[in-house]
Scaffold this motif. Structure first.
Motif, PDB file in Angstrom:
ATOM      1  N   ALA A  17       1.125  -1.554   0.036  1.00  0.00           N
ATOM      2  CA  ALA A  17      -0.131   0.059  -0.357  1.00  0.00           C
ATOM      3  C   ALA A  17       0.770   0.959   0.366  1.00  0.00           C
ATOM      4  O   ALA A  17       0.788   2.412  -0.419  1.00  0.00           O
ATOM      5  CB  ALA A  17      -0.699   0.107   1.541  1.00  0.00           C
ATOM      6  N   GLY A  18       2.445   1.063   0.814  1.00  0.00           N
ATOM      7  CA  GLY A  18       3.080   2.312   1.082  1.00  0.00           C
ATOM      8  C   GLY A  18       2.995   2.578  -0.294  1.00  0.00           C
ATOM      9  O   GLY A  18       3.724   3.667  -1.031  1.00  0.00           O
ATOM     10  N   THR A  53       7.814  15.423  -0.650  1.00  0.00           N
ATOM     11  CA  THR A  53       8.485  14.689   0.482  1.00  0.00           C
ATOM     12  C   THR A  53       7.917  14.085   1.381  1.00  0.00           C
ATOM     13  O   THR A  53       8.247  12.825   1.637  1.00  0.00           O
ATOM     14  CB  THR A  53       8.963  16.204   1.644  1.00  0.00           C
ATOM     15  OG1 THR A  53       9.882  17.515   0.754  1.00  0.00           O
ATOM     16  CG2 THR A  53       9.492  15.446   2.734  1.00  0.00           C
ATOM     17  N   THR A  54       6.223  13.892   0.552  1.00  0.00           N
ATOM     18  CA  THR A  54       5.599  13.339   2.037  1.00  0.00           C
ATOM     19  C   THR A  54       5.432  11.905   1.135  1.00  0.00           C
ATOM     20  O   THR A  54       5.223  10.392   1.107  1.00  0.00           O
ATOM     21  CB  THR A  54       4.178  14.085   1.807  1.00  0.00           C
ATOM     22  OG1 THR A  54       3.456  14.790   2.365  1.00  0.00           O
ATOM     23  CG2 THR A  54       2.855  12.551   2.218  1.00  0.00           C
ATOM     24  N   SER A  55       4.885  12.472  -0.054  1.00  0.00           N
ATOM     25  CA  SER A  55       5.082  10.702  -1.289  1.00  0.00           C
ATOM     26  C   SER A  55       6.628   9.931  -0.547  1.00  0.00           C
ATOM     27  O   SER A  55       6.785   8.829  -0.855  1.00  0.00           O
ATOM     28  CB  SER A  55       5.472  11.400  -2.363  1.00  0.00           C
ATOM     29  OG  SER A  55       3.999  11.703  -2.968  1.00  0.00           O
ATOM     30  N   ALA A  56       7.992  10.992  -0.096  1.00  0.00           N
ATOM     31  CA  ALA A  56       9.449  10.090  -0.195  1.00  0.00           C
ATOM     32  C   ALA A  56       9.283   9.904   0.594  1.00  0.00           C
ATOM     33  O   ALA A  56      10.190   8.291   0.949  1.00  0.00           O
ATOM     34  CB  ALA A  56      10.352  11.427  -0.194  1.00  0.00           C
ATOM     35  N   ALA A  57       8.743  10.073   1.909  1.00  0.00           N
ATOM     36  CA  ALA A  57       8.323   9.505   3.424  1.00  0.00           C
ATOM     37  C   ALA A  57       8.042   8.789   3.488  1.00  0.00           C
ATOM     38  O   ALA A  57       8.250   7.054   3.457  1.00  0.00           O
ATOM     39  CB  ALA A  57       8.146  10.674   3.983  1.00  0.00           C
ATOM     40  N   LEU A  60      10.189   6.173   1.359  1.00  0.00           N
ATOM     41  CA  LEU A  60      11.096   4.977   2.670  1.00  0.00           C
ATOM     42  C   LEU A  60      10.268   4.313   3.429  1.00  0.00           C
ATOM     43  O   LEU A  60      10.905   2.928   3.791  1.00  0.00           O
ATOM     44  CB  LEU A  60      12.004   6.044   2.800  1.00  0.00           C
ATOM     45  CG  LEU A  60      12.711   7.426   2.322  1.00  0.00           C
ATOM     46  CD1 LEU A  60      13.255   8.195   3.299  1.00  0.00           C
ATOM     47  CD2 LEU A  60      13.736   6.378   1.914  1.00  0.00           C
ATOM     48  N   ILE A  61       9.324   4.632   4.328  1.00  0.00           N
ATOM     49  CA  ILE A  61       8.611   3.750   5.070  1.00  0.00           C
ATOM     50  C   ILE A  61       8.261   2.780   4.962  1.00  0.00           C
ATOM     51  O   ILE A  61       8.523   1.497   4.893  1.00  0.00           O
ATOM     52  CB  ILE A  61       7.565   4.299   5.943  1.00  0.00           C
ATOM     53  CG1 ILE A  61       7.823   5.611   6.503  1.00  0.00           C
ATOM     54  CG2 ILE A  61       7.287   3.610   6.229  1.00  0.00           C
ATOM     55  CD1 ILE A  61       7.390   6.496   7.062  1.00  0.00           C
ATOM     56  N   VAL A  89      18.555   0.827   0.314  1.00  0.00           N
ATOM     57  CA  VAL A  89      19.754   1.816  -0.999  1.00  0.00           C
ATOM     58  C   VAL A  89      19.245   2.802  -2.747  1.00  0.00           C
ATOM     59  O   VAL A  89      18.522   3.669  -2.445  1.00  0.00           O
ATOM     60  CB  VAL A  89      20.589   0.781  -1.327  1.00  0.00           C
ATOM     61  CG1 VAL A  89      21.703   2.145  -1.865  1.00  0.00           C
ATOM     62  CG2 VAL A  89      21.633   0.587  -0.044  1.00  0.00           C
ATOM     63  N   LEU A  90      17.448   1.259  -2.755  1.00  0.00           N
ATOM     64  CA  LEU A  90      16.721   1.687  -3.637  1.00  0.00           C
ATOM     65  C   LEU A  90      15.717   2.548  -3.164  1.00  0.00           C
ATOM     66  O   LEU A  90      15.708   2.972  -4.005  1.00  0.00           O
ATOM     67  CB  LEU A  90      16.034   0.411  -3.900  1.00  0.00           C
ATOM     68  CG  LEU A  90      15.405   0.197  -4.847  1.00  0.00           C
ATOM     69  CD1 LEU A  90      15.568   0.472  -6.083  1.00  0.00           C
ATOM     70  CD2 LEU A  90      14.374  -1.201  -5.324  1.00  0.00           C
TER      71      LEU A  90
END
Length: 216
Positions: A17-18, A53-57, A60-61, A89-90
């Protein structure tokens, strides 16, 4: 194999989902700015760093959950430390390569040494991204936690990324069009990867619950 997959339900659900959610902004940003429909000035809101930034966070999660698992569940690369490291890393390189975090443009007024350094840095980042994605594709496929179409998602993403990167180096008009389409296809395949992982997680959870009911 069945037990390992069945116990990874929460990992696949939350991680999948993330991934899917994190890819929405890059897909919209790439697709709708390449071919903008009329009356869409609101699309420029996507350039706000808040969305990227929100999408990147979230990305990462999602990758961390998929790498290490939720609770006692296995990650999608199994017990492989290399696979877990490659997934992290990806995640980091994806945020810089697929339109999550806008990199500043270096143009007028910058000396040639800075431009050369920037070009080398971008190339190295792309190479690290490709290597990490290739390792993930191989180790996740071998681990067998993902099954069916989901098992082929990362190999497909790796092949597409290598193709787009190769085409971007061809100085011909047709290559520019293919490269532009590839910029849309990469986050779209990432979104589909998340959906496939999510679907497998939901099915695995349902199967595990059915077995628990029968055993009870």
């Amino acid at each position: 194999m069945t037990t390992r997959i069945g116990t990874a339900g929460a990992t696949l659900i939350w991680g999948g989902a993330g991934l899917a959610l994190s890819a929405v902004v890059p897909v919209l940003g790439q697709a709708l700015f390449l071919v903008p429909p009329p009356g869409t000035s609101w699309l420029y809101v996507l350039e706000s760093p808040v969305f990227g930034t929100t999408s990147a966070a979230i990305l990462l999660i999602a990758y961390i959950l998929l790498a290490f698992g939720v609770g006692a569940e296995p990650g999608i690369a199994g017990p492989s430390r290399l696979g877990r490291t490659a997934l992290v890393v990806l995640a980091l390189t994806t945020t810089l390569n697929v339109g999550y975090v806008p990199l500043p443009a270096i143009t007028i007024g910058v000396n040639s040494q800075v431009l050369a350094f920037a070009g080398i840095a971008v190339l190295l980042l792309a190479l690290v991204h490709i290597v990490a994605l290739t390792i993930v594709a191989v180790l996740v496929f071998r681990a067998g936690v993902l099954t069916g179409l989901a098992r082929w998602a990362f190999p497909a993403l790796a092949a597409l990324t290598v193709l787009v990167m190769a085409v971007s180096r061809i100085p011909l008009p047709w290559a520019i069009g293919v490269w532009g389409a590839g910029l849309v296809a990469i986050p779209l395949v990432l979104l589909l990867t998340g959906v496939l992982i999510l679907v497998q997680g939901v099915r695995a959870t349902g199967t595990a619950q059915e077995h628990a009911v029968r055993a009870g």
